[in-house]
Design a protein around this motif. Structure first.
Motif, short mmCIF file in Angstrom:
data_model
loop_
_atom_site.label_atom_id
_atom_site.label_comp_id
_atom_site.label_asym_id
_atom_site.label_seq_id
_atom_site.Cartn_x
_atom_site.Cartn_y
_atom_site.Cartn_z
N VAL A 139 4.26 -4.31 -5.73
CA VAL A 139 3.26 -5.33 -5.45
C VAL A 139 1.94 -4.61 -5.25
O VAL A 139 1.88 -3.57 -4.56
CB VAL A 139 3.62 -6.15 -4.20
N ARG A 140 0.85 -5.16 -5.83
CA ARG A 140 -0.43 -4.46 -5.80
C ARG A 140 -1.55 -5.39 -5.34
O ARG A 140 -1.62 -6.55 -5.75
CB ARG A 140 -0.77 -3.92 -7.19
N TYR A 141 -2.41 -4.84 -4.49
CA TYR A 141 -3.61 -5.54 -4.07
C TYR A 141 -4.81 -4.87 -4.74
O TYR A 141 -5.02 -3.67 -4.57
CB TYR A 141 -3.76 -5.51 -2.55
N ARG A 180 -4.33 3.62 -6.05
CA ARG A 180 -4.77 3.89 -7.41
C ARG A 180 -6.28 3.70 -7.53
O ARG A 180 -6.85 2.81 -6.87
CB ARG A 180 -4.11 2.94 -8.41
N TYR A 181 -6.87 4.51 -8.39
CA TYR A 181 -8.23 4.26 -8.86
C TYR A 181 -8.12 3.92 -10.34
O TYR A 181 -7.48 4.67 -11.10
CB TYR A 181 -9.14 5.48 -8.67
N GLY A 224 -1.21 -8.59 -7.63
CA GLY A 224 -0.50 -8.43 -8.89
C GLY A 224 0.82 -7.73 -8.66
O GLY A 224 1.20 -7.44 -7.53
N GLY A 225 1.52 -7.44 -9.74
CA GLY A 225 2.80 -6.78 -9.59
C GLY A 225 3.28 -6.17 -10.89
O GLY A 225 2.68 -6.36 -11.95
N GLY A 283 -4.06 -1.00 -3.90
CA GLY A 283 -3.09 -0.58 -2.90
C GLY A 283 -1.71 -0.99 -3.39
O GLY A 283 -1.51 -2.13 -3.84
N VAL A 284 -0.74 -0.08 -3.31
CA VAL A 284 0.57 -0.29 -3.93
C VAL A 284 1.68 -0.19 -2.89
O VAL A 284 1.68 0.71 -2.04
CB VAL A 284 0.82 0.75 -5.05
N PHE A 285 2.62 -1.12 -2.96
CA PHE A 285 3.88 -1.02 -2.22
C PHE A 285 5.01 -1.31 -3.20
O PHE A 285 4.97 -2.32 -3.92
CB PHE A 285 3.94 -2.01 -1.06
#
Length: 244
Positions: A204-206, A146-147, A235-236, A186-188
């Motif tokens: 989950v996001r970095y 994501r941006y 984050g999440g 970054g997303v998973f």
């Protein structure tokens, strides 16, 4: 002379018939050969799955969702956000995403005796990739990027700040300070079909800042959509999804 012509006609006819027979045999053999995919032989179920994949339309559906984590933060703490997203399904593989939200904070820091207040919209745009082995299952596994950005104003007020010269209590305050924040995520994540159009999922996001403008008084305590500055970059989200 007539006999030679008849013999020549018969010979030519036989030759043409032989060529036609060879071509027909080759065509039939080609039709019965296993399918090729990128130089690899496809047989049985693999060939059938390849046929199905090729016939799947580009647009598979559209989904809207809301994030329950931001709602819980808003309900049980002094900051949080309302967030919804729109996701497009392309061949069950690629999922362009737009996320829009509204974040706010109204907090008091007992350590610094500062009060902080802000509220503003934010947005993210990106794409998820379905990395599950079976792309057409009811369960999906995503990896994505994501941006994100937000432009906001904030107020900060300090109570009981001591004047270093006179020792008096001085009230410190600043209002409508303009700021902005740009970051990458970054997303998973995973999601699954529950019933009908309803799906549930989590991610989950970095997060990593790429640019910012905090005004003239230092870093802001809370950034709409990003969270508290100086806290963990992890984050999440927990998503309630309706896919059409």
């Amino acid at each position: 002379m007539t006999q030679k012509r008849i013999s020549s006609f018969i010979s030519k006819t036989a030759a043409i018939s032989l060529v036609a027979l060879v071509c027909a045999t080759a065509a039939n053999a080609q039709g019965n050969m296993p399918k090729q995919n990128g130089g690899k032989t496809m047989t049985g179920k693999a060939a059938k799955l390849d046929d199905i994949t090729d016939t799947i339309p580009l647009l598979r559906g559209v989904a809207v969702s809301v994030d329950a984590v931001g709602l819980a933060q808003k309900a049980f703490s002094d900051y949080g956000q309302y967030e919804a997203s729109l996701r497009i399904n392309l061949k069950d593989k690629y999922f362009p995403v737009v996320e829009l939200g509204y974040g706010s904070a109204d907090a008091n820091d007992p350590t610094t005796n500062l009060s902080y207040k802000t509220s503003a919209p934010y947005g993210r745009i990106g794409v998820d990739f379905n990395i599950a082995k079976n792309k057409h299952d009811d369960y999906r596994i995503y990896a994505g990027l994501r941006y994100a950005m937000t432009y906001y104003k904030f107020d900060v007020t300090g109570h009981g700040v001591k004047d270093p010269v006179w020792g008096d209590d001085v009230k410190y305050e600043a209002h409508d300070v303009k700021a902005n924040y740009h970051w990458l995520e970054g997303v998973f994540g995973v999601d699954a079909k529950i019933a009908g159009p309803l799906r549930l999922g989590w991610s989950v996001r970095y997060r990593r800042r790429v640019a910012s403008g905090n005004g003239d008084i230092g870093n802001t305590w809370y950034v709409p959509g990003y969270g508290k500055q100086g806290s963990s970059r992890i984050g999440g989200s927990f998503n309630i999804i309706f896919e059409l």
